[in-house]
Motif scaffolding. Structure first.
Motif, PDB file in Angstrom:
ATOM      1  N   GLN A 131     -11.511  -5.796  11.051  1.00  0.00           N
ATOM      2  CA  GLN A 131     -12.817  -6.389  10.755  1.00  0.00           C
ATOM      3  C   GLN A 131     -13.511  -5.613   9.640  1.00  0.00           C
ATOM      4  O   GLN A 131     -14.066  -6.197   8.710  1.00  0.00           O
ATOM      5  CB  GLN A 131     -13.713  -6.415  12.009  1.00  0.00           C
ATOM      6  CG  GLN A 131     -13.210  -7.318  13.135  1.00  0.00           C
ATOM      7  CD  GLN A 131     -13.308  -8.821  12.842  1.00  0.00           C
ATOM      8  OE1 GLN A 131     -13.765  -9.228  11.768  1.00  0.00           O
ATOM      9  NE2 GLN A 131     -12.851  -9.629  13.786  1.00  0.00           N
ATOM     10  N   ASP A 132     -13.434  -4.309   9.709  1.00  0.00           N
ATOM     11  CA  ASP A 132     -13.980  -3.443   8.657  1.00  0.00           C
ATOM     12  C   ASP A 132     -13.323  -3.721   7.315  1.00  0.00           C
ATOM     13  O   ASP A 132     -13.980  -3.832   6.288  1.00  0.00           O
ATOM     14  CB  ASP A 132     -13.697  -1.973   9.007  1.00  0.00           C
ATOM     15  CG  ASP A 132     -14.885  -1.302   9.651  1.00  0.00           C
ATOM     16  OD1 ASP A 132     -15.663  -2.007  10.319  1.00  0.00           O
ATOM     17  OD2 ASP A 132     -15.034  -0.071   9.493  1.00  0.00           O
ATOM     18  N   LEU A 133     -12.005  -3.801   7.355  1.00  0.00           N
ATOM     19  CA  LEU A 133     -11.240  -4.038   6.129  1.00  0.00           C
ATOM     20  C   LEU A 133     -11.616  -5.378   5.518  1.00  0.00           C
ATOM     21  O   LEU A 133     -11.835  -5.480   4.301  1.00  0.00           O
ATOM     22  CB  LEU A 133      -9.752  -4.073   6.452  1.00  0.00           C
ATOM     23  CG  LEU A 133      -8.907  -2.837   6.192  1.00  0.00           C
ATOM     24  CD1 LEU A 133      -7.445  -3.167   6.452  1.00  0.00           C
ATOM     25  CD2 LEU A 133      -9.081  -2.326   4.765  1.00  0.00           C
ATOM     26  N   LEU A 134     -11.699  -6.385   6.377  1.00  0.00           N
ATOM     27  CA  LEU A 134     -12.039  -7.736   5.915  1.00  0.00           C
ATOM     28  C   LEU A 134     -13.400  -7.742   5.238  1.00  0.00           C
ATOM     29  O   LEU A 134     -13.569  -8.327   4.159  1.00  0.00           O
ATOM     30  CB  LEU A 134     -12.019  -8.699   7.107  1.00  0.00           C
ATOM     31  CG  LEU A 134     -12.345 -10.166   6.826  1.00  0.00           C
ATOM     32  CD1 LEU A 134     -11.420 -10.756   5.772  1.00  0.00           C
ATOM     33  CD2 LEU A 134     -12.258 -10.992   8.111  1.00  0.00           C
ATOM     34  N   ALA A 135     -14.366  -7.058   5.835  1.00  0.00           N
ATOM     35  CA  ALA A 135     -15.712  -6.998   5.251  1.00  0.00           C
ATOM     36  C   ALA A 135     -15.640  -6.342   3.867  1.00  0.00           C
ATOM     37  O   ALA A 135     -16.278  -6.796   2.909  1.00  0.00           O
ATOM     38  CB  ALA A 135     -16.643  -6.207   6.167  1.00  0.00           C
ATOM     39  N   HIS A 136     -14.824  -5.312   3.759  1.00  0.00           N
ATOM     40  CA  HIS A 136     -14.681  -4.597   2.496  1.00  0.00           C
ATOM     41  C   HIS A 136     -14.101  -5.489   1.396  1.00  0.00           C
ATOM     42  O   HIS A 136     -14.642  -5.599   0.298  1.00  0.00           O
ATOM     43  CB  HIS A 136     -13.801  -3.360   2.729  1.00  0.00           C
ATOM     44  CG  HIS A 136     -13.502  -2.613   1.482  1.00  0.00           C
ATOM     45  ND1 HIS A 136     -12.346  -2.811   0.759  1.00  0.00           N
ATOM     46  CD2 HIS A 136     -14.202  -1.681   0.808  1.00  0.00           C
ATOM     47  CE1 HIS A 136     -12.360  -2.019  -0.297  1.00  0.00           C
ATOM     48  NE2 HIS A 136     -13.468  -1.327  -0.291  1.00  0.00           N
ATOM     49  N   PHE A 137     -13.005  -6.168   1.709  1.00  0.00           N
ATOM     50  CA  PHE A 137     -12.340  -6.994   0.697  1.00  0.00           C
ATOM     51  C   PHE A 137     -13.174  -8.232   0.369  1.00  0.00           C
ATOM     52  O   PHE A 137     -13.205  -8.687  -0.778  1.00  0.00           O
ATOM     53  CB  PHE A 137     -10.948  -7.416   1.183  1.00  0.00           C
ATOM     54  CG  PHE A 137      -9.989  -6.266   1.291  1.00  0.00           C
ATOM     55  CD1 PHE A 137      -9.791  -5.411   0.223  1.00  0.00           C
ATOM     56  CD2 PHE A 137      -9.286  -6.032   2.472  1.00  0.00           C
ATOM     57  CE1 PHE A 137      -8.906  -4.339   0.322  1.00  0.00           C
ATOM     58  CE2 PHE A 137      -8.401  -4.966   2.582  1.00  0.00           C
ATOM     59  CZ  PHE A 137      -8.210  -4.110   1.500  1.00  0.00           C
ATOM     60  N   SER A 138     -13.864  -8.729   1.371  1.00  0.00           N
ATOM     61  CA  SER A 138     -14.708  -9.888   1.188  1.00  0.00           C
ATOM     62  C   SER A 138     -15.846  -9.583   0.211  1.00  0.00           C
ATOM     63  O   SER A 138     -16.137 -10.378  -0.687  1.00  0.00           O
ATOM     64  CB  SER A 138     -15.257 -10.252   2.558  1.00  0.00           C
ATOM     65  OG  SER A 138     -15.572 -11.595   2.619  1.00  0.00           O
ATOM     66  N   ALA A 139     -16.454  -8.422   0.393  1.00  0.00           N
ATOM     67  CA  ALA A 139     -17.541  -8.020  -0.500  1.00  0.00           C
ATOM     68  C   ALA A 139     -17.025  -7.868  -1.926  1.00  0.00           C
ATOM     69  O   ALA A 139     -17.667  -8.297  -2.893  1.00  0.00           O
ATOM     70  CB  ALA A 139     -18.158  -6.708  -0.012  1.00  0.00           C
ATOM     71  N   ARG A 140     -15.850  -7.277  -2.072  1.00  0.00           N
ATOM     72  CA  ARG A 140     -15.253  -7.099  -3.393  1.00  0.00           C
ATOM     73  C   ARG A 140     -14.965  -8.463  -4.037  1.00  0.00           C
ATOM     74  O   ARG A 140     -15.218  -8.668  -5.222  1.00  0.00           O
ATOM     75  CB  ARG A 140     -13.938  -6.293  -3.290  1.00  0.00           C
ATOM     76  CG  ARG A 140     -14.109  -4.863  -2.855  1.00  0.00           C
ATOM     77  CD  ARG A 140     -14.571  -3.935  -3.994  1.00  0.00           C
ATOM     78  NE  ARG A 140     -13.696  -3.930  -5.125  1.00  0.00           N
ATOM     79  CZ  ARG A 140     -14.068  -4.291  -6.355  1.00  0.00           C
ATOM     80  NH1 ARG A 140     -15.301  -4.694  -6.594  1.00  0.00           N
ATOM     81  NH2 ARG A 140     -13.214  -4.238  -7.353  1.00  0.00           N
ATOM     82  N   ARG A 141     -14.431  -9.384  -3.241  1.00  0.00           N
ATOM     83  CA  ARG A 141     -14.128 -10.713  -3.792  1.00  0.00           C
ATOM     84  C   ARG A 141     -15.400 -11.408  -4.250  1.00  0.00           C
ATOM     85  O   ARG A 141     -15.447 -11.981  -5.342  1.00  0.00           O
ATOM     86  CB  ARG A 141     -13.416 -11.578  -2.759  1.00  0.00           C
ATOM     87  CG  ARG A 141     -13.138 -13.004  -3.277  1.00  0.00           C
ATOM     88  CD  ARG A 141     -12.462 -13.898  -2.245  1.00  0.00           C
ATOM     89  NE  ARG A 141     -13.153 -13.894  -0.971  1.00  0.00           N
ATOM     90  CZ  ARG A 141     -14.220 -14.631  -0.667  1.00  0.00           C
ATOM     91  NH1 ARG A 141     -14.751 -15.455  -1.558  1.00  0.00           N
ATOM     92  NH2 ARG A 141     -14.775 -14.539   0.519  1.00  0.00           N
ATOM     93  N   LYS A 142     -16.438 -11.333  -3.424  1.00  0.00           N
ATOM     94  CA  LYS A 142     -17.679 -12.012  -3.785  1.00  0.00           C
ATOM     95  C   LYS A 142     -18.272 -11.444  -5.068  1.00  0.00           C
ATOM     96  O   LYS A 142     -18.799 -12.189  -5.899  1.00  0.00           O
ATOM     97  CB  LYS A 142     -18.684 -11.931  -2.629  1.00  0.00           C
ATOM     98  CG  LYS A 142     -18.382 -12.981  -1.577  1.00  0.00           C
ATOM     99  CD  LYS A 142     -19.223 -12.798  -0.320  1.00  0.00           C
ATOM    100  CE  LYS A 142     -18.721 -13.716   0.797  1.00  0.00           C
ATOM    101  NZ  LYS A 142     -19.070 -13.240   2.130  1.00  0.00           N
ATOM    102  N   ALA A 143     -18.193 -10.143  -5.245  1.00  0.00           N
ATOM    103  CA  ALA A 143     -18.695  -9.519  -6.470  1.00  0.00           C
ATOM    104  C   ALA A 143     -17.926 -10.045  -7.686  1.00  0.00           C
ATOM    105  O   ALA A 143     -18.522 -10.372  -8.719  1.00  0.00           O
ATOM    106  CB  ALA A 143     -18.582  -7.998  -6.373  1.00  0.00           C
ATOM    107  N   LEU A 144     -16.619 -10.152  -7.549  1.00  0.00           N
ATOM    108  CA  LEU A 144     -15.807 -10.645  -8.666  1.00  0.00           C
ATOM    109  C   LEU A 144     -16.057 -12.134  -8.918  1.00  0.00           C
ATOM    110  O   LEU A 144     -16.083 -12.577 -10.073  1.00  0.00           O
ATOM    111  CB  LEU A 144     -14.320 -10.399  -8.400  1.00  0.00           C
ATOM    112  CG  LEU A 144     -13.882  -8.933  -8.397  1.00  0.00           C
ATOM    113  CD1 LEU A 144     -12.381  -8.826  -8.108  1.00  0.00           C
ATOM    114  CD2 LEU A 144     -14.207  -8.253  -9.717  1.00  0.00           C
TER     115      LEU A 144
END
Lengths: 184, 184
Positions: free
Chosen positions: B116-129
């Motif tokens: 869940q932590d990892l998903l939040a991390h990658f999700s935030a990165r994707r949204k920024a891009l």
DNA sequence: ATGCGCATGTAAGAGGTTACATGATTTT
DNA sequence: AAAATCATGTAACCTCTTACATGCGCAT
């Protein structure tokens, strides 16, 4: 600070530095890598810090080994690492840097050759991982979802390794097509 | 040895160390990252080696700047780097190491929280891009395939950055489902 | 006898992080 | 008056790479 924790993780049985290097090269190379010259001092440091202990043992082939095992303190440190934040340190991709500046003064054919090289690289990596998976699947009917916990989580790292290589490959193929479409 | 070449790549106009840091944080952070304390000495080294030259200039805001430009030799070094092998140094993923040993003694709920932590991390990165891409697309009708060469290749690094984040996210989602399916 | 696999290391240096140090200008 | 932004740096430390050094046992 992942290396010392990975070393602790490998000490479910007593292992030597040399054994650890084999394990890196055979099972962990899709996400981590370490030279012997880095492993040996790291093991000594774990002993100094009380996280591991060492005893000598004869080897079947070659000279004596030094076998390392986790201490209780080492097991606690490993467990704390596994429960802590995912280690998502920012990654550096040199090849993307090259690409970023490619349009400046370089010929599109330089970029095409660049992507062909990259594609060959990722393709080879994917094939190596696929061979590991095929071998595993063939010898273990419980692969992947009925595996015991330990190999189940290990398989997940293989899964993402494989998917990353495919993502890179698709991107190379797509990019080559995009560059070629601009040549006219 | 990518950092010095990236710095040379950024010198199409005279730039300061501070400008370069901004550029890293705004446009290159999906594939490279450097601290000011690493950039300043690296720039001085480029000057020592004759790959860049420096001259002082007043700033609009704040103290004087030191503006760096590529020399002819610097341009040649940059070009040689772009034509050389893709820089695909092995990458280290600490979080995969954590996962690799997760099955050893940890509860599946630790693994679920981890993903869940990892998903939040990658999700935030994707949204920024995605925000970067949306902004670019909205302001430039030539995006992406009719762009001039320079932004065209830069866009390719955004493309792979976005696709990598999606691959990671899909893997997190798939893995959470696989772990949950085993809980019964 | 030569080379390969097993086995353990040290030393020098490159690359990168974290903490510290300084000071001007602009915004709140 | 305080905080944020602009601007440049040094020092200590950690991580990782490359090169070097040693020696046993086995196969060709």
């Amino acid at each position: 600070m992942s290396l010392p924790h990975i070393l602790l993780g490998m000490m479910n049985q007593p292992v030597s530095g040399y054994d650890i290097k084999q394990e890196f090269d055979h099972s962990l190379k899709h996400f981590w890598f370490a030279e012997l010259s880095q492993i040996y001092p790291a093991l000594k440091k774990l002993v100094r810090e009380g996280l591991a202990e060492v005893h000598s043992a004869a080897s079947e082939k070659g000279p004596d080994k030094k076998l390392y095992s986790r201490t209780l303190k080492g097991s606690e440190a490993l467990s704390a690492w596994l429960k802590s934040e995912p280690a998502t340190a920012p990654v550096r991709h040199g090849f993307m840097g090259q690409l970023f500046f490619m349009g400046n003064r370089e010929d599109p054919h330089v970029a095409l050759a660049f992507f062909q090289d990259l594609l060959a690289h990722f393709s080879a990596r994917r094939k190596a991982l696929e061979a590991v998976e095929a071998n595993w699947k063939a010898n273990d009917p419980s692969y992947p979802d009925k595996l015991p916990d330990e190999p189940f989580y290990m398989q997940m790292t293989l899964d993402i390794g494989l998917n990353l290589q495919k993502t890179y490959e698709d991107w190379c193929i797509r990019s080559i097509a995009r560059i070629e479409a601009r040549l006219n």
